[in-house]
Design a protein around this motif. Structure first.
Motif, PDB file in Angstrom:
ATOM      1  N   MET A 115       0.844  -1.194   0.000  1.00 41.47           N
ATOM      2  CA  MET A 115       0.000   0.000   0.000  1.00 41.47           C
ATOM      3  C   MET A 115       0.874   1.236   0.000  1.00 41.47           C
ATOM      4  O   MET A 115       1.853   1.324   0.744  1.00 41.47           O
ATOM      5  N   GLU A 116       0.551   2.174  -0.880  1.00 41.38           N
ATOM      6  CA  GLU A 116       1.347   3.382  -0.977  1.00 41.38           C
ATOM      7  C   GLU A 116       1.143   4.267   0.230  1.00 41.38           C
ATOM      8  O   GLU A 116       0.039   4.382   0.780  1.00 41.38           O
ATOM      9  N   SER A 117       2.228   4.938   0.605  1.00 39.32           N
ATOM     10  CA  SER A 117       2.151   5.873   1.723  1.00 39.32           C
ATOM     11  C   SER A 117       1.557   7.186   1.225  1.00 39.32           C
ATOM     12  O   SER A 117       1.384   7.418   0.020  1.00 39.32           O
ATOM     13  N   VAL A 118       1.265   8.055   2.184  1.00 47.52           N
ATOM     14  CA  VAL A 118       0.660   9.337   1.869  1.00 47.52           C
ATOM     15  C   VAL A 118       1.613  10.171   1.015  1.00 47.52           C
ATOM     16  O   VAL A 118       1.192  10.798   0.024  1.00 47.52           O
ATOM     17  N   ILE A 119       2.875  10.187   1.371  1.00 48.34           N
ATOM     18  CA  ILE A 119       3.842  11.006   0.640  1.00 48.34           C
ATOM     19  C   ILE A 119       4.015  10.472  -0.780  1.00 48.34           C
ATOM     20  O   ILE A 119       4.124  11.266  -1.743  1.00 48.34           O
ATOM     21  N   GLU A 120       4.017   9.167  -0.931  1.00 49.83           N
ATOM     22  CA  GLU A 120       4.135   8.598  -2.274  1.00 49.83           C
ATOM     23  C   GLU A 120       2.941   8.981  -3.130  1.00 49.83           C
ATOM     24  O   GLU A 120       3.086   9.299  -4.320  1.00 49.83           O
ATOM     25  N   ARG A 121       1.749   8.963  -2.557  1.00 46.48           N
ATOM     26  CA  ARG A 121       0.563   9.340  -3.300  1.00 46.48           C
ATOM     27  C   ARG A 121       0.619  10.829  -3.669  1.00 46.48           C
ATOM     28  O   ARG A 121       0.207  11.226  -4.768  1.00 46.48           O
ATOM     29  N   ILE A 122       1.133  11.643  -2.720  1.00 41.74           N
ATOM     30  CA  ILE A 122       1.208  13.080  -2.993  1.00 41.74           C
ATOM     31  C   ILE A 122       2.187  13.348  -4.120  1.00 41.74           C
ATOM     32  O   ILE A 122       1.922  14.186  -5.009  1.00 41.74           O
ATOM     33  N   LYS A 123       3.302  12.637  -4.106  1.00 36.28           N
ATOM     34  CA  LYS A 123       4.281  12.837  -5.168  1.00 36.28           C
ATOM     35  C   LYS A 123       3.717  12.430  -6.529  1.00 36.28           C
ATOM     36  O   LYS A 123       4.074  13.030  -7.552  1.00 36.28           O
ATOM     37  N   LYS A 124       2.826  11.503  -6.528  1.00 34.85           N
ATOM     38  CA  LYS A 124       2.199  11.075  -7.768  1.00 34.85           C
ATOM     39  C   LYS A 124       0.933  11.869  -8.054  1.00 34.85           C
ATOM     40  O   LYS A 124       0.240  11.557  -9.031  1.00 34.85           O
TER      41      LYS A 124
END
Length: 916
Positions: free
Chosen positions: A1-10
């Motif tokens: 599961m992607e982390s919050v920061i990874e989702r934000i970067k994407k």
């Protein structure tokens, strides 16, 4: 599961429930830079522009203030101060309409600008890291910064959080239509905003800083990314345009995917949200030392000629803003309502009740729409239960059901339905086909619930106080009952036989202590409970006695001494009756001493004090004063003889009263006073009558008295003979003079009785003093005789030489003494008023009768007690022997008087010899 920061970067974000997409209408002001307007003629500053408590007033009417000067205090964390937006004078402090949907009034400060815009002294900080975190928090609070995008929560509370913050979210969404103030601020002041983010990063130390901004602000997005390119933990998050993304809970859910539960603060999730305008204000406060004095306000609407964003000083009236933007109110046409002026956006804003409402810290938009642009409020229709309001609610509430309970004022049910989770976004009212102002119902219901809670809290406090008072009163009642029971038990125990005995002893002891105190008080004072007038009377009496004694001194000196020498012989030859009387008197005197010892203590001690008061004056008394004392004794004896016939009965009754109640002498009867007065007058008259005829006898008596000490030292038998001869000579002289003075004495006695004020005063104090003086004389003579005899044996030469010196007194000197005595007798009435001379003369006379201060005290005490005892003991016997005493011849009475006088003269002579 992607982390919050990874989702934000994407650029992948979460979605929240509900939401709408109304027309933005931002084009009216989005392409115009922020402008500065002229100052209004008057600024109106509400002292409360935030959620929390009101600060204390620091200024007063008429005071001149500078730009940036604090007008209220910030002594409470939930209280932020208000500052002067410009320099000027405070013209008023009074209630005024404030920025609130209810149109309520609050206390406001009115400032008239002076046009100088003069600042207070500021302290620029180049490096904010040189300040401690606590210093930064204090500066934020002192700058008066509160939330500038929502309800106005004090910023210093948020930034003072403990470490462990995961996300610091910066709300830059600005989702509501028409409003572009944050958009323009990010474009023009991106560097200052980033500086504010660095300060917050230093204070809170969050793991990540998320800037949430909608995709309809491309220029602001570009400016922020360029300013944060070198900062790793700052992320510019571009969210899709959707209303109300700018809501706190909705923005957190969109960025982090975490839903904030009902009644829970975001801080519990490790998230803190700050508005972008608030971040800019923090940067200005910390670095440039500028408090919150102004903000960017979007003034828009198709009713304005020049809609734009303006730097508006806080307190500026809305009418001044509209005037700067070319607003012209339109007259209603065809009975249509006049257009509205709205503070805030079209969805969350409220219609202003007046254009005099000032700009406050939470004001971000002033909307002046036309009637066509935003239609005026129309009559609401019945709800058709379409459910659209529930679909668009971002908080997942049931707006229709909330509205029903709000209209019915069922506040408890509203709280169960989580009314306070409503963010007043207005999405439900926007989509309602029945034109029901749902948000207005919710706002009124919230206000009522808050008010009820305040009243309930007050009632609860009152209840707690009331219950505490009842508990206290009950405790006091129980304590009183216990106390009463103990007291009752103590009273019962006190009534028992054993306790009664102990109580009686305790009472007796208490009474004894009280009596002892009274006796001590009587001892300390010469005359207890006597008025000043009585004291003066006693002093006058003492003076009278002294003067009388001094006047008669030269007259009876020789006869008194010779009579004293012959006293033993005549005492031996007294008749049987006389001997019995003397024996009875001696016995009574001894008994009286024992019987009256307790009652005469105060009198004895006062007499002793009087005698001791001036011991040093005894040695300095002149020969004239000694003779005066002798003459006084003789005069007293003669006065008694002269008044014997007429005052016998009165004297006896007076003596009985004095003996039985010495403490009640102040209340003697009128008969006793008259008797005393008669005796005193007779005494004075006897002195005066005998003065002429007794001169020769006095001289011969003086010689005989002077020669007496030497005879006593050489042979006791010769001394007795001399004393006997002197007594006989005195008796003969008195008998010869008695027949001639009788008529004069009696008339004088009558005159004295009718005019007692012309002679010695007849008060109780005088009688006491006269009695004590007479007894003291007799006792002093007897006590001195014993010591003189011993002194004669040890120093015969001195005693033998003394008569020579005494015999050397010339006849002229004695005659001078006689004249002085007569003169003193005539002026005795005037001298009685002299209080100072009286005390001194009486003290001198009393002190001369003793050899020393200690002896005088003992002698006077003994004399006073003896006389009182003798009178009391002989009272019963006097009634039986009165007839016998009356039958005694004048010769016997004269012999008694002569013996007493001789005794006094002998003692005086012996004292003189001892002193020499």
């Amino acid at each position: 599961m992607e982390s919050v920061i990874e989702r934000i970067k994407k650029q992948k974000f979460f979605n929240f429930a509900g939401g709408i997409h109304p027309p933005e209408q931002k084009f009216l002001t989005t392409d115009k830079p922020i402008k500065t307007i002229a100052l209004a003629k008057e600024l109106i500053l509400p002292i409360k522009q935030h959620i929390g408590k009101t600060g204390e007033m620091l200024v007063q009417v008429g005071q001149h203030v500078l730009k940036g000067q604090a007008l209220t205090s910030s002594d409470n964390p939930m209280c932020v101060p208000v500052h002067a937006p410009t320099s000027g004078t405070i013209t008023a402090i009074k209630p005024s309409i404030m920025a609130h949907p209810s149109g309520m009034s609050d206390l406001c400060i009115f400032i008239e600008p002076d046009g100088l815009d003069k600042w207070i002294k500021r302290h620029i900080v180049e490096d904010f890291k040189s300040l401690s975190k606590s210093d930064i928090v204090e500066k934020i609070a002192a700058a008066g910064i509160s939330g500038m995008g929502g309800a106005g929560f004090p910023t210093n509370i948020k930034v003072n959080a403990q470490p462990g913050i995961k996300f610091l979210v910066i709300n830059a969404a600005e989702c509501e239509p028409y409003i572009t103030s944050d958009d323009l601020l990010m474009r023009e002041r991106s560097a200052a905003i980033i500086k504010g983010l660095e300060i917050l990063n230093y204070l809170l130390e969050p793991e990540h800083i998320l800037i949430g901004i909608e995709d309809n602000k491309p220029q602001a997005i570009k400016a922020l990314k360029a300013a944060t390119i070198d900062i790793e933990n700052i992320h510019v998050c571009v969210l899709p345009t959707k209303y109300p993304t700018g809501g706190e809970k909705q923005l957190i859910q969109a960025l982090t995917g975490q839903e904030v539960p009902s009644g829970v603060l975001p801080l519990s999730l490790g998230v803190i949200v700050q508005n972008v305008a608030t971040v800019f204000a923090i940067a200005e406060a910390i670095i440039d030392d500028k408090p919150l004095l102004r903000r960017v306000v979007t003034v828009t609407g198709q009713a304005l000629k020049k809609p734009q964003n303006l730097w508006v000083p806080l307190g500026t009236p809305i009418a001044h803003l509209l005037e700067q933007c070319g607003f012209s109110p339109l007259e209603p046409k065809n009975n249509k309502a006049q257009q509205r002026i709205i503070m805030g956006g079209p969805l969350m804003g409220f219609t202003l009740p007046s254009l005099n409402v000032p700009v406050v810290k939470t004001t971000n938009c002033i909307l002046a729409p036309t009637v066509e642009e935003i239609s005026p409020a129309t009559k609401e229709l019945e709800c058709i239960r379409c459910g659209q309001c529930a679909e668009v609610c971002p908080s997942s509430l049931l707006p229709q059901e909330l509205q029903w309970h709000a209209k019915a004022k069922e506040y408890e049910q509203l709280e169960k339905l989580n009314l306070f989770d409503c963010i007043d976004c207005g999405a439900c009212a926007y989509v309602c086909p029945s034109q029901i102002p749902l948000v207005q119902y919710y706002r009124v219901a919230k206000a009522e619930i808050r008010q009820n809670k305040v009243q309930e809290a007050q009632a609860e406090k009152a209840k707690i106080r009331f219950e505490a008072r009842n508990v206290r009163l009950e405790k006091e009642k129980i304590a009183r009952e216990v106390k009463h029971k103990k007291a009752m038990a103590a009273r019962k125990a006190a009534t028992s036989p054993e306790q009664a005995k102990s109580n009686n002893s305790a009472v007796a002891a208490a009474l004894a202590r009280v009596k002892a105190k009274k006796a001590a008080q009587a001892t300390q004072t010469d005359v207890p409970e006597v008025e000043v007038a009585d004291v003066k009377t006693r002093a006058a009496q003492a003076i009278a006695r002294a003067k009388a004694k001094k006047a008669a001194a030269t007259t009876v000196t020789s006869s008194d001494q010779t009579t004293e020498d012959t006293k033993p012989a005549e005492q031996a030859s007294n008749s049987a009756d006389e001997k019995k009387a003397r024996t009875a008197a001696a016995v009574a005197k001894a008994k009286a001493k024992k019987a009256a010892a307790a009652k005469a203590t105060a009198t004895e001690q006062s007499d002793a004090k009087t005698a001791e008061s001036k011991p040093s004056e005894q040695a300095s008394n002149s020969a004239d004063e000694k003779k005066a004392r002798t003459a006084a004794a003789v005069a007293k004896a003669k006065a008694k003889k002269a008044a014997a016939a007429k005052a016998t009965a009165t004297e006896q009754s007076g003596a009985k009263a004095a003996e039985s109640k010495p403490s009640e002498q102040a209340s003697n009867s009128a008969d006793e006073k008259k008797a005393r007065t008669a005796a005193a007058v007779a005494k004075a008259k006897a002195k005066k009558a005998a003065a002429a005829k007794a001169t020769a006898t006095e001289k011969s008596g003086a010689k005989a008295a002077e020669s007496k000490p030497s005879e006593q030292a050489s042979n006791s038998a010769d001394e007795k003979k001399a004393r006997t001869a002197a007594a006989v000579a005195k008796a003969k002289e008195k008998k010869a003079a008695a027949t001639k003075v009788t008529a004069t004495e009696q008339s004088d006695a009558k005159t004295a009785t009718s005019k007692p004020t012309e002679s010695v005063p007849s008060s109780a104090d005088e009688k006491k003093a006269r009695t004590a003086a007479a007894v003291a004389k007799a006792k002093a003579k007897k006590a001195a005789a014993t010591k003189v005899t011993k002194a004669k044996k040890s120093t015969p030469k001195t005693k033998e030489s003394t008569p020579l010196k005494q015999g050397s007194n010339s006849a002229e000197e004695k005659q001078a003494h006689t004249d002085a005595a007569v003169k003193a007798l005539k002026s005795s009435v005037q001298e009685e008023l002299d209080f100072t001379i009286d005390n001194q003369s009486d003290a001198n006379i009393e002190q001369q009768t003793t050899v020393s201060a200690a002896e005088l005290k003992k002698q006077k005490v003994a004399a006073a007690v003896a006389k009182a005892k003798a009178k009391k003991a002989a009272a019963s016997e006097k009634s039986d022997t009165q007839a016998k005493k009356e039958s005694v011849s004048d010769t016997d009475k004269k012999a008694k008087i002569a013996s007493a006088i001789a005794k006094a003269k002998s003692a005086r002579a012996e004292k003189n010899k001892e002193s020499e």
